[in-house]
Design a protein around this motif. Structure first.
Motif, PDB file in Angstrom:
ATOM      1  N   PHE A  75      58.619  31.176   8.589  1.00 22.13           N
ATOM      2  CA  PHE A  75      57.956  32.505   8.388  1.00 22.13           C
ATOM      3  C   PHE A  75      57.991  33.447   8.258  1.00 22.13           C
ATOM      4  O   PHE A  75      58.281  34.486   8.273  1.00 22.13           O
ATOM      5  CB  PHE A  75      56.608  31.893   8.867  1.00 22.13           C
ATOM      6  N   TYR A 118      65.551  29.657   4.390  1.00 20.93           N
ATOM      7  CA  TYR A 118      63.997  29.584   3.940  1.00 20.93           C
ATOM      8  C   TYR A 118      63.266  28.218   5.206  1.00 20.93           C
ATOM      9  O   TYR A 118      62.909  28.368   5.938  1.00 20.93           O
ATOM     10  CB  TYR A 118      63.139  29.822   3.444  1.00 20.93           C
ATOM     11  N   GLY A 175      64.319  28.007   9.327  1.00 22.17           N
ATOM     12  CA  GLY A 175      62.877  29.210   9.889  1.00 22.17           C
ATOM     13  C   GLY A 175      63.421  29.168  11.715  1.00 22.17           C
ATOM     14  O   GLY A 175      64.871  28.975  11.445  1.00 22.17           O
ATOM     15  N   LEU A 234      60.538  34.583   5.585  1.00 21.14           N
ATOM     16  CA  LEU A 234      59.677  35.386   4.763  1.00 21.14           C
ATOM     17  C   LEU A 234      59.015  36.411   4.678  1.00 21.14           C
ATOM     18  O   LEU A 234      58.928  37.196   4.170  1.00 21.14           O
ATOM     19  CB  LEU A 234      59.134  33.633   4.483  1.00 21.14           C
ATOM     20  N   ALA A 253      53.247  29.731   6.791  1.00 17.86           N
ATOM     21  CA  ALA A 253      54.984  30.724   5.597  1.00 17.86           C
ATOM     22  C   ALA A 253      53.927  29.919   4.472  1.00 17.86           C
ATOM     23  O   ALA A 253      53.533  30.896   3.511  1.00 17.86           O
ATOM     24  CB  ALA A 253      55.321  29.410   5.911  1.00 17.86           C
TER      25      ALA A 253
END
Length: 232
Positions: free
Chosen positions: A168, A157, A160, A171, A225
């Motif tokens: 995001f 996470y 990224g 996720l 996010a």
């Protein structure tokens, strides 16, 4: 063809967040013979005149209602928006709120289509995490549930991506793998209907088969996010 209830005309305009003057301008109701466009619209809403079919079509477009809505016997009860956690200033835009309501209606319709398609294909799976937590359990317990349900790897996470920073993309992928539909929507089809981030950053429509989360893509990408986690 049944006649149009004038109360419907007023309800549709007001729930679109438009004043009589603004609506008359959008509907191309021009001043004529000493009567303003707003006054002509008021006469329609008072039942003194019957709107033409072309005018009803324009109303459907600018008020963001299906044409059939104008032939209902009475205005419908305002749909529940659900739990609203927004903090809005007293002078916030009614027109923007109307756009948010229109977006929620649109996404609810999409959600219903997805749910029905899954059920027809016998692919509907009840998702046990929907509605499984309460605010009384506290943030740490909710976070632990999200991490477990989405099988999140904190290091992945944090890495990224360059295009969608803040993790995001990762996720979103994990949420969709868990059965949550994540949409990036910041307008109702054109830049004229862009949704101000101060009015709406995101919302969730809970459903045990097809839960949806919407993130306002008008916001900074670095905020996406955070909003997704908040709605999860």
């Amino acid at each position: 063809m049944p006649s149009v209830n004038p109360d419907i005309l007023r309800w549709a305009r007001e729930t679109a967040g438009l004043s009589a003057e603004d609506a008359a301008a959008k509907l191309d109701l021009k001043d004529a013979r000493g009567v303003t466009g707003a006054e002509r619209l008021a006469a329609l809403e008072a039942g003194e005149r019957e709107p033409s079919r072309p005018l009803l079509v324009r109303m459907a477009k600018h008020y963001r209602r299906p044409l059939l809505a104008f032939y209902m016997a009475a205005p419908p009860t305002q749909a529940e928006r659900g739990e609203d956690f927004r903090t809005l200033p007293p002078e916030h835009s009614i027109a923007q709120d109307a756009l948010v309501d229109a977006l929620i209606r649109d996404v609810r319709a999409r959600q219903q289509i997805v749910r029905e398609a899954l059920e027809e294909e016998d692919a509907a799976i009840r998702l046990p995490f929907v509605g499984s937590m309460t605010m009384r359990q506290g943030a740490n317990a909710v976070l632990a549930s999200i991490v477990e349900t989405l099988n999140l790897d904190l290091e992945r996470y944090r890495r990224g991506t360059n295009r969608q920073p803040g993790g995001f993309a990762y996720l979103r992928h994990q949420a969709e793998q868990a059965g949550i539909y994540v949409l990036l929507i910041g307008n109702l089809g054109s830049h004229h209907t862009s949704l101000d981030v101060e009015t709406f950053r995101g919302f969730a429509l809970a459903d045990e088969v097809a839960p949806f989360v919407v993130v306002n893509d008008q916001d900074a990408q670095t905020a996406w996010a955070f909003t997704l986690l908040h709605e999860l």
